[in-house]
Design a protein around this motif. Structure first.
Motif, mmCIF file in Angstrom:
data_model
loop_
_atom_site.group_PDB
_atom_site.id
_atom_site.type_symbol
_atom_site.label_atom_id
_atom_site.label_comp_id
_atom_site.label_asym_id
_atom_site.label_seq_id
_atom_site.Cartn_x
_atom_site.Cartn_y
_atom_site.Cartn_z
ATOM 1 N N ARG A 80 39.348 58.168 57.952
ATOM 2 C CA ARG A 80 40.389 57.301 58.526
ATOM 3 C C ARG A 80 40.632 56.078 57.626
ATOM 4 N NH1 ARG A 80 41.418 53.383 62.777
ATOM 5 N NH2 ARG A 80 43.207 54.117 63.962
ATOM 6 N N ASP A 81 39.553 55.509 57.069
ATOM 7 C CA ASP A 81 39.706 54.385 56.129
ATOM 8 C C ASP A 81 40.564 54.803 54.945
ATOM 9 O OD1 ASP A 81 38.000 52.697 57.601
ATOM 10 O OD2 ASP A 81 36.236 53.323 56.471
ATOM 11 N N ILE A 82 40.289 55.986 54.420
ATOM 12 C CA ILE A 82 41.042 56.467 53.258
ATOM 13 C C ILE A 82 42.517 56.613 53.619
ATOM 14 C CG2 ILE A 82 41.369 58.431 51.694
ATOM 15 C CD1 ILE A 82 38.267 58.746 51.761
ATOM 16 N N THR A 83 42.785 57.114 54.799
ATOM 17 C CA THR A 83 44.172 57.301 55.221
ATOM 18 C C THR A 83 44.878 55.970 55.475
ATOM 19 O OG1 THR A 83 43.654 59.430 56.199
ATOM 20 C CG2 THR A 83 45.668 58.354 56.956
ATOM 21 N N LEU A 84 44.268 55.116 56.285
ATOM 22 C CA LEU A 84 44.951 53.887 56.703
ATOM 23 C C LEU A 84 44.882 52.745 55.698
ATOM 24 C CD1 LEU A 84 43.954 53.801 60.483
ATOM 25 C CD2 LEU A 84 46.006 54.747 59.424
ATOM 26 N N ARG A 85 43.773 52.634 54.989
ATOM 27 C CA ARG A 85 43.608 51.496 54.070
ATOM 28 C C ARG A 85 44.009 51.806 52.633
ATOM 29 N NH1 ARG A 85 37.698 49.358 56.061
ATOM 30 N NH2 ARG A 85 38.330 48.744 58.157
ATOM 31 N N SER A 86 44.275 53.061 52.345
ATOM 32 C CA SER A 86 44.687 53.374 50.975
ATOM 33 C C SER A 86 45.986 54.166 50.950
ATOM 34 C CB SER A 86 43.580 54.122 50.239
ATOM 35 O OG SER A 86 43.329 55.372 50.839
ATOM 36 N N THR A 87 45.984 55.355 51.476
ATOM 37 C CA THR A 87 47.177 56.190 51.430
ATOM 38 C C THR A 87 48.374 55.489 52.078
ATOM 39 O OG1 THR A 87 45.739 58.131 51.561
ATOM 40 C CG2 THR A 87 48.087 58.487 51.934
ATOM 41 N N ALA A 88 48.185 54.972 53.272
ATOM 42 C CA ALA A 88 49.279 54.304 53.985
ATOM 43 C C ALA A 88 49.716 53.013 53.301
ATOM 44 C CB ALA A 88 48.868 54.015 55.428
ATOM 45 N N GLN A 89 48.845 52.456 52.466
ATOM 46 C CA GLN A 89 49.164 51.204 51.778
ATOM 47 C C GLN A 89 49.672 51.439 50.355
ATOM 48 O OE1 GLN A 89 49.101 48.372 53.563
ATOM 49 N NE2 GLN A 89 48.410 49.644 55.270
ATOM 50 N N GLY A 90 49.823 52.699 49.964
ATOM 51 C CA GLY A 90 50.363 53.014 48.648
ATOM 52 C C GLY A 90 49.344 52.984 47.525
#
Length: 145
Positions: A53-63
């Motif tokens: 979830r960290d990878i999705t929300l804190r990286s992928t979703a943030q570009g």
């Protein structure tokens, strides 16, 4: 009946170094079918925790890119930990209070195990604790500001 966490913890814990990329962290998670990894420094001391979830929300979703270091998206503050000698009931209560599904088990600064909510649920004598923990964890928390 008091039982220490060491009786139910998973001893084979996969970790990721804080300087590795989130791509590498995701690959480890995929390979071992797990959703979270303790993050360690070069001395093997736990410095954080990273979830899918960290990878999705804190990286992928943030570009961010796949080469973003784990240290940039991991949870590094207030990592809740258990010890191998901690009572299973205490661990379940801690997990419920902190609304966490996974509890890293640390001894002398080194990660030695991991206890998941499912580990509690498989122990029949801890059914009540597991149910209480799941109920607390599933209760929506207030949004972080």
């Amino acid at each position: 009946m008091n039982q220490p966490l060491r009786n139910i913890m998973t001893s084979e814990v996969f970790t990721v170094n804080e300087s590795q990329s989130i791509r590498e962290a995701a690959a480890i998670m995929s390979e071992h079918n797990i959703g979270a990894l303790p993050v360690v420094n070069n001395s093997g001391q736990m410095t954080g925790f990273i979830t899918d979830r960290d990878i999705t929300l804190r990286s992928t979703a943030q570009g961010e890119t796949a080469e973003t270091p784990v240290s940039k998206v991991m949870t590094a503050q207030q990592i809740v930990q258990g010890t191998p000698d901690m009572d299973i009931s205490q661990a379940a209560q801690l997990m419920a209070q902190q609304q966490i599904r996974r509890l890293p088990v640390v001894e002398n600064g080194q990660i030695v195990g991991m206890v998941a909510l499912g580990d509690l649920a498989t122990e029949q004598e801890f059914d009540d604790e597991a149910e209480e923990a799941l109920s607390s964890i599933s209760t929506p928390s207030a949004p972080q500001e």
